[in-house]
Motif scaffolding. Structure first.
Motif, mmCIF file in Angstrom:
data_model
loop_
_atom_site.group_PDB
_atom_site.id
_atom_site.type_symbol
_atom_site.label_atom_id
_atom_site.label_comp_id
_atom_site.label_asym_id
_atom_site.label_seq_id
_atom_site.Cartn_x
_atom_site.Cartn_y
_atom_site.Cartn_z
ATOM 1 N N VAL A 134 0.844 -1.205 0.000
ATOM 2 C CA VAL A 134 0.000 0.000 0.000
ATOM 3 C C VAL A 134 0.868 1.239 0.000
ATOM 4 N N LYS A 135 1.805 1.303 0.926
ATOM 5 C CA LYS A 135 2.673 2.484 1.011
ATOM 6 C C LYS A 135 3.592 2.585 -0.205
ATOM 7 N N GLN A 136 4.130 1.444 -0.654
ATOM 8 C CA GLN A 136 5.051 1.500 -1.780
ATOM 9 C C GLN A 136 4.356 1.939 -3.059
ATOM 10 N N SER A 137 3.089 1.635 -3.209
ATOM 11 C CA SER A 137 2.370 2.008 -4.434
ATOM 12 C C SER A 137 1.745 3.394 -4.359
ATOM 13 N N THR A 138 1.920 4.088 -3.249
ATOM 14 C CA THR A 138 1.377 5.440 -3.110
ATOM 15 C C THR A 138 2.226 6.413 -3.929
ATOM 16 N N PRO A 139 1.639 7.098 -4.910
ATOM 17 C CA PRO A 139 2.452 7.896 -5.857
ATOM 18 C C PRO A 139 2.716 9.325 -5.384
ATOM 19 N N PHE A 140 3.206 9.468 -4.151
ATOM 20 C CA PHE A 140 3.493 10.778 -3.582
ATOM 21 C C PHE A 140 4.892 10.799 -2.989
ATOM 22 N N LEU A 305 -3.350 1.131 -9.123
ATOM 23 C CA LEU A 305 -2.258 0.945 -8.177
ATOM 24 C C LEU A 305 -2.794 0.275 -6.915
ATOM 25 N N TYR A 306 -1.947 -0.505 -6.275
ATOM 26 C CA TYR A 306 -2.394 -1.380 -5.190
ATOM 27 C C TYR A 306 -2.982 -0.609 -4.014
ATOM 28 N N TYR A 307 -2.546 0.617 -3.781
ATOM 29 C CA TYR A 307 -3.059 1.356 -2.626
ATOM 30 C C TYR A 307 -4.579 1.479 -2.670
ATOM 31 N N ARG A 308 -5.177 1.322 -3.853
ATOM 32 C CA ARG A 308 -6.635 1.425 -3.987
ATOM 33 C C ARG A 308 -7.363 0.347 -3.181
ATOM 34 N N THR A 309 -6.675 -0.717 -2.826
ATOM 35 C CA THR A 309 -7.325 -1.726 -1.997
ATOM 36 C C THR A 309 -7.640 -1.192 -0.606
ATOM 37 N N ASN A 310 -6.955 -0.105 -0.196
ATOM 38 C CA ASN A 310 -7.213 0.523 1.100
ATOM 39 C C ASN A 310 -7.918 1.863 0.998
ATOM 40 N N TYR A 311 -7.821 2.508 -0.153
ATOM 41 C CA TYR A 311 -8.360 3.861 -0.302
ATOM 42 C C TYR A 311 -9.196 3.944 -1.574
ATOM 43 N N SER A 312 -10.472 4.259 -1.400
ATOM 44 C CA SER A 312 -11.337 4.417 -2.568
ATOM 45 C C SER A 312 -11.336 5.842 -3.090
ATOM 46 N N ASP A 313 -10.822 6.777 -2.298
ATOM 47 C CA ASP A 313 -10.759 8.171 -2.735
ATOM 48 C C ASP A 313 -9.370 8.729 -2.489
ATOM 49 N N ASP A 314 -9.007 9.742 -3.271
ATOM 50 C CA ASP A 314 -7.664 10.314 -3.192
ATOM 51 C C ASP A 314 -7.446 11.098 -1.903
ATOM 52 N N VAL A 315 -8.493 11.769 -1.422
ATOM 53 C CA VAL A 315 -8.338 12.668 -0.274
ATOM 54 C C VAL A 315 -7.900 11.904 0.973
ATOM 55 N N ILE A 367 3.001 -1.461 -8.616
ATOM 56 C CA ILE A 367 2.288 -2.590 -8.028
ATOM 57 C C ILE A 367 0.805 -2.348 -8.267
ATOM 58 N N THR A 368 0.148 -3.287 -8.930
ATOM 59 C CA THR A 368 -1.221 -3.052 -9.376
ATOM 60 C C THR A 368 -2.164 -4.156 -8.908
ATOM 61 N N VAL A 369 -3.446 -3.831 -8.983
ATOM 62 C CA VAL A 369 -4.505 -4.775 -8.672
ATOM 63 C C VAL A 369 -5.514 -4.723 -9.812
ATOM 64 N N GLY A 370 -6.120 -5.850 -10.136
ATOM 65 C CA GLY A 370 -7.074 -5.900 -11.232
ATOM 66 C C GLY A 370 -8.304 -5.052 -10.972
ATOM 67 N N GLY A 371 -8.739 -4.312 -11.987
ATOM 68 C CA GLY A 371 -9.896 -3.438 -11.863
ATOM 69 C C GLY A 371 -9.494 -2.010 -11.595
#
Length: 807
Positions: A134-140, A305-315, A367-371
């Motif tokens: 999750v942290k590694q795929s965060t693009p910040f 990106l994989y972080y989406r498995t924990n976060y549905s929104d950017d904010v 690092i990605t997840v399907g969908g």
């Protein structure tokens, strides 16, 4: 204030184009890394003119403004007691500062300034987060400032940071920009987009033309912002020490096409002698979906990106990323400290090479997840990672296997679990009925961000097949996880069978470094290592007959190779029987790393002695820049392969240090092409993950656990037969692989005899039989960089037995 750690200084090359032509090597000042997080969040700035390429440091204090003129896309000012000073940006009317030094570590680039009565450290931090997808795929990434008085007195201080998003978005001519502001929870957020977006489209500089760029700082009472022309925003800050609006103001705006606008934030620190905690800003660029996957039938899948498995929104992601900064910094410092401790046995310049490569390679990995997260249709069981071939001439290839192989030591040292995600998509599509090649694919397509299953014929069959087998076994040893061996056992066996047919005497095969001659010794050796790796994987899988068959073939091939590939003094020839030739032999590293024991220590020592005594080095002017690939390419030095050679040369510290010193002289460049007194070079390549090879050797192996059930390959008839039988079938119906190997060699020997009787020259040279039996090794388990240094001893002398300071 967080003190600057005493790290060596390094360079990092992050240009958006692959080739730079240099008048002379000492002018090869590669850009320093800034935001380095994803393939589309990957930026740097040119080093100062008085940067010493030998010591990798700033020589004396220099005017910061002369350094940062045209600093790409960013402006940073500090206002002290009513006087405004420029740190980043082309600001002719601002008071100049003095750049006192620069540090580059594996996760940070630190610029140290003297600004009137204050000293300021401006740090760009791009975290590397082993084990946390999750942290590694965060693009910040972070930009933070530490400020301390240099006269002991308090001073009134404000900081201004502005972003010209054209640099990040690559705004096409005629396209406008839309933007909004919001203060959510603890963060103030600028959100900026291209007015007209094209999904999966890139511009001429390979910048993404879809997604949202974010510029963030904490939403505190001392924060203000404005969106204005650069001159108006700077004048406003300089005049009053703050900007027009507090965080609570919400805006929706449009920047007309071809207009110049600065998105500016300011923080008022008040009267201070030092900051009690860093002043933090952040930038990020989110694409959702991030990549497209296209299978052999043309079916397309969007992937997030994989972080989406924990976060549905950017904010929510942004707010957590900002809140996590203190812990992220602690983790980054611990990560760096661990690497430095592990590398203590190597020369000081080695840490420079590590520092410039780590962030870059990770930034080229997604690092990605399907969908897609926006639709809520994520398949959390479908997790895959992809590598953009950044820095190479073919920089848009996806998961280029030879590049991945070069970088594999870094992934296995830092985080083997990421290696599994990188192998999975390559293995999965080649294990389907639609993939009909007998050898491994070269990549997942040639046009990132589209990962395309590629079943096209190519001439690197031995190269890429051996790479895949070696990487799969290295992952299993490094993690203890044999699930890939279990799941793809049939596919792996079919690849090993291909190598049995093709590796010993290569015809029409091209190596990763572009060599096309027949009977390449270095390429053949890699194939033999891969066959033995298959034997060892068969042991782990409980397939004793396969283990015996492949082990015996590797043994037979090793004997033939030894007799034809080595010169009379034991050094490696470029091709069989070419006595006046030589080769770097960088694939020796794989044998040492995997403990496949194809070579004995005497052979290794002979090669080391040859390279050390001959000092075959490429030079530019009077400087050695490394060892060329072989006699056929004396002008071509490849840093990644040289580092593999430095790793297998660990018993000769003088040679190892000399190789590293040569690479240090062109830090940030992978391939050098030298022509008299000029040189062209490929810039920072993902392949420079190879600089971690000496550290990967010191990670002990772990016992490999595989599933009980071995899945069949789609290349077979639905069940797995003994490899000995299948190899025999592949090459003409012989009863067993051991018999086959002996028959192959006997046949070649008979051909050689007949050709000699006819007065013809053979292309094979001599080889000897019989062979000494090879004991099947016990499999042990190699861990990540955080594992203990205890390992098992086999025929290779354990690395811990050597005192690197005394050799």
């Amino acid at each position: 204030m967080v003190p600057l750690s005493p790290w060596p200084i390094a360079l990092l090359s992050l240009l958006l184009f692959p080739i730079a032509t240099l008048a002379q090597l000492n002018a090869s000042i590669a850009p320093l890394p800034l935001e380095v997080r994803t393939p589309y969040m990957n930026y740097g700035v040119s080093a100062p003119q008085n940067w010493n390429i030998t010591t990798l440091e700033v020589v004396g204090a220099i005017d910061a403004q002369s350094f940062f003129n045209g600093f790409p896309g960013r402006t940073a000012l500090i206002r002290i007691d009513g006087t405004t000073y420029a740190m980043f940006g082309d600001l002719p009317d601002a008071n100049s500062t003095v750049l006192r030094g620069i540090q580059v570590t594996p996760t940070r680039t630190v610029f140290s300034f003297k600004v009137g009565p204050m000293n300021v450290d401006a740090t760009f931090l791009s975290p590397i987060e082993p084990g946390d997808f999750v942290k590694q795929s965060t693009p910040f990434s972070y930009l933070y400032f530490d400020v301390v008085s240099n006269d002991g007195s308090p001073h009134d201080v404000q900081i201004f940071v502005g972003v010209d998003v054209d640099t990040f978005l690559g705004t096409p001519e005629g396209n406008n920009i839309t933007w909004t502001t919001s203060a959510v929870n603890q963060s103030f957020i600028y959100a900026v987009q291209l007015g007209s977006q094209g999904l999966y489209e890139t511009n001429s500089k390979d910048q993404a033309q879809w997604g949202t760029f974010y510029f963030v700082t904490p939403a505190t009472s001392n924060t203000t912002f404005v969106t204005e022309s650069p001159s108006l925003a700077i004048d406003l800050f300089s005049a009053q020490g703050f900007l027009q609006h507090p965080p609570s103001f919400k805006f929706i705006g449009v920047v007309p096409a071809n207009s110049s606008v600065l998105f500016a934030l300011s923080r008022d620190l008040g009267s201070i002698t030092s900051t009690q905690s860093p002043v933090v800003f952040s930038t990020g660029y989110i694409q959702d979906p991030a990549i497209q996957y296209i299978d052999l039938h043309g079916n397309k899948q969007n992937r997030s990106l994989y972080y989406r498995t924990n976060y549905s929104d950017d904010v929510s992601l942004i707010d957590d990323f900002m809140t996590d900064f203190p812990n992220a910094l602690i983790r980054a410092l611990a990560f760096e400290t661990k690497i430095a401790a592990d590398a203590a046995f190597l020369p000081a310049g080695y840490m420079d090479l590590v520092s410039l490569s780590a962030r870059f390679v990770y930034a080229s990995t997604v690092i990605t997840v399907g969908g897609t997260g926006s639709s809520g249709s994520l398949n959390t069981s479908d997790v895959k990672a992809f590598l953009k071939n950044t820095g190479e001439a073919t920089g848009t290839r996806v998961s280029a296997v030879e590049t991945l192989y070069a970088a594999w030591p870094m992934f296995m040292y830092i985080d083997p679990s990421l290696g599994k995600l990188l192998l999975e998509p390559l293995l999965a599509f080649q294990n389907t009925t639609g993939f009909v090649l007998p050898y491994a694919a070269m990549d997942l397509g040639g046009q990132y961000p589209s990962a395309t299953e590629d079943a096209n014929f190519h001439s690197q069959g031995v190269e890429q097949t051996a790479n895949m087998l070696i990487m799969t076994y290295a992952y299993a040893r490094s993690s203890g996880d044999g699930s890939l061996i279990s799941q793809y056992y049939g596919l792996l066996v079919s690849w090993a069978e291909y190598l049995v047919q093709e590796t010993l005497y290569t015809q029409g095969q091209v190596s990763a470094d572009g060599l096309t001659i027949a009977n390449q010794t270095n390429l053949a050796f890699k194939g033999i290592v891969a066959i033995q790796a298959m034997a060892d994987m068969s042991v782990a899988a409980g397939k004793s007959s396969d283990a015996t068959a492949f082990g015996q073939i590797a043994q037979e091939y090793t004997s033939a190779w030894n007799a034809s590939a080595l010169a009379s003094d034991g050094h490696l020839l470029a091709s069989y029987g070419a006595e006046s030739s030589w080769s770097l032999g960088y694939n020796y590293f794989a044998d040492l790393w995997l403990e496949t024991t194809i070579l004995n220590q005497d052979t290794i020592n002979s090669q080391i002695a040859f390279l050390s005594s001959m000092r075959i080095t490429a030079t530019l002017g009077t400087e050695d820049v490394g060892i060329p690939l072989d006699i056929h390419r004396p002008e071509n030095v490849t840093s990644s392969w040289d580092m593999f050679a430095a790793s297998y040369a660990f018993t000769n510290k003088d040679l190892q240090d000399a190789i590293i010193a040569g690479l240090h002289g062109h830090a940030g460049f992978n391939q050098l092409f030298i022509d008299e007194d000029s040189v062209s070079a490929t810039l920072q390549s993902v392949a420079l993950g190879a600089v971690f090879a000496p550290l990967a050797l010191r990670i002990p192996a772990r016992g490999i656990l595989t599933n009980v059930t071995i899945s069949p390959s789609s290349h077979s008839s639905g069940h797995h037969t003994s490899s000995g039988t299948r190899v025999a079938e592949a090459l003409g119906g012989l009863a067993a692989a051991a018999v086959l190997a002996a028959a192959v060699l006997a046949a070649l020997r008979e051909v050689r005899k007949r050709r000699r009787r006819a007065g013809a020259q053979t292309r094979f040279g001599a080889y000897a039989l019989p062979l000494e039996p090879r004991a099947t090794p016990a499999l042990v388990h190699s861990g990540s960089m955080y594992d203990s240094a205890e390992g098992s001893k086999r025929r290779w002398k354990n690395l811990e037995d050597y005192d690197y300071h005394d050799i």
